[in-house]
Write a protein that holds these residues in place. Structure first.
Motif, PDB file in Angstrom:
ATOM      1  N   PHE A  58       0.839  -1.189   0.000  1.00  0.00           N
ATOM      2  CA  PHE A  58       0.000   0.000   0.000  1.00  0.00           C
ATOM      3  C   PHE A  58       0.874   1.238   0.000  1.00  0.00           C
ATOM      4  CE2 PHE A  58      -2.710  -3.223   1.954  1.00  0.00           C
ATOM      5  CZ  PHE A  58      -3.793  -3.142   1.098  1.00  0.00           C
ATOM      6  N   GLY A  59       0.564   2.145  -0.887  1.00  0.00           N
ATOM      7  CA  GLY A  59       1.320   3.381  -0.983  1.00  0.00           C
ATOM      8  C   GLY A  59       0.828   4.407   0.008  1.00  0.00           C
ATOM      9  N   TYR A  60       1.396   5.585  -0.094  1.00  0.00           N
ATOM     10  CA  TYR A  60       1.069   6.685   0.817  1.00  0.00           C
ATOM     11  C   TYR A  60      -0.391   7.099   0.698  1.00  0.00           C
ATOM     12  CZ  TYR A  60       1.651  11.142   3.220  1.00  0.00           C
ATOM     13  OH  TYR A  60       1.535  12.181   4.078  1.00  0.00           O
ATOM     14  N   THR A  61      -0.934   7.039  -0.499  1.00  0.00           N
ATOM     15  CA  THR A  61      -2.320   7.477  -0.707  1.00  0.00           C
ATOM     16  C   THR A  61      -3.308   6.322  -0.679  1.00  0.00           C
ATOM     17  OG1 THR A  61      -2.016   7.308  -3.096  1.00  0.00           O
ATOM     18  CG2 THR A  61      -1.601   9.465  -2.080  1.00  0.00           C
ATOM     19  N   GLY A  62      -2.848   5.110  -0.360  1.00  0.00           N
ATOM     20  CA  GLY A  62      -3.752   3.973  -0.240  1.00  0.00           C
ATOM     21  C   GLY A  62      -3.687   2.996  -1.382  1.00  0.00           C
ATOM     22  N   GLY A  63      -3.147   3.410  -2.527  1.00  0.00           N
ATOM     23  CA  GLY A  63      -3.028   2.505  -3.667  1.00  0.00           C
ATOM     24  C   GLY A  63      -1.750   1.690  -3.565  1.00  0.00           C
ATOM     25  N   ARG A  64      -1.371   1.099  -4.665  1.00  0.00           N
ATOM     26  CA  ARG A  64      -0.119   0.352  -4.685  1.00  0.00           C
ATOM     27  C   ARG A  64       1.063   1.302  -4.543  1.00  0.00           C
ATOM     28  NH1 ARG A  64      -0.036  -4.502  -9.062  1.00  0.00           N
ATOM     29  NH2 ARG A  64      -1.300  -5.893  -7.818  1.00  0.00           N
ATOM     30  N   SER A  65       2.091   0.824  -3.868  1.00  0.00           N
ATOM     31  CA  SER A  65       3.286   1.657  -3.706  1.00  0.00           C
ATOM     32  C   SER A  65       4.074   1.667  -5.010  1.00  0.00           C
ATOM     33  CB  SER A  65       4.159   1.127  -2.571  1.00  0.00           C
ATOM     34  OG  SER A  65       4.708  -0.119  -2.923  1.00  0.00           O
ATOM     35  N   ARG A  66       4.964   2.610  -5.142  1.00  0.00           N
ATOM     36  CA  ARG A  66       5.724   2.751  -6.385  1.00  0.00           C
ATOM     37  C   ARG A  66       6.690   1.599  -6.587  1.00  0.00           C
ATOM     38  NH1 ARG A  66      10.802   5.286  -5.009  1.00  0.00           N
ATOM     39  NH2 ARG A  66      10.717   5.866  -2.827  1.00  0.00           N
ATOM     40  N   CYS A  67       7.087   0.927  -5.526  1.00  0.00           N
ATOM     41  CA  CYS A  67       8.071  -0.151  -5.624  1.00  0.00           C
ATOM     42  C   CYS A  67       7.445  -1.534  -5.481  1.00  0.00           C
ATOM     43  CB  CYS A  67       9.133   0.030  -4.547  1.00  0.00           C
ATOM     44  SG  CYS A  67      10.021   1.588  -4.698  1.00  0.00           S
TER      45      CYS A  67
END
Length: 101
Positions: free
Chosen positions: A5-14
């Motif tokens: 999970f990325g910072y905004t809730g979606g998939r992270s960049r990595c």
């Protein structure tokens, strides 16, 4: 480990790099075979190679700028020392007098 999970809730960049590394690690008996995937994932997280490359580029630009300044200073020193600066006027006048003869 990456949660996915990325910072905004979606998939992270990595996350895709993590998936590649995880898939490789699960399928191999030799963990050393997954070193390239591990390096890709860590580079995505920390950007160490990118930062090092940016520092190299900046150092080269500074070196070239300093060399240009040094060349400019040499030219200014030559002009300040009272060296003759040829404008081509004398040669032009001599050419005109030869054509008049």
């Amino acid at each position: 480990m990456a949660s996915g999970f990325g910072y905004t809730g979606g998939r992270s960049r990595c996350f895709t790099y993590w998936q590649e590394f995880s898939r490789c690690y699960a399928q191999t008996d030799n963990p050393g075979a997954c070193r390239p995937q591990s390096e890709d994932y860590l580079e995505c997280l920390h950007g160490t190679k990118e930062v090092a490359r940016a520092k190299q580029v900046k150092a080269e630009l500074l070196r070239k700028a300093q060399a240009a300044v040094k060349e400019g200073q040499k030219a200014a020193d030559i002009a300040a020392d009272g060296g003759r600066v040829g404008l081509g006027l004398i040669k032009q006048n001599m050419d005109e007098s030869e054509t008049k003869k």
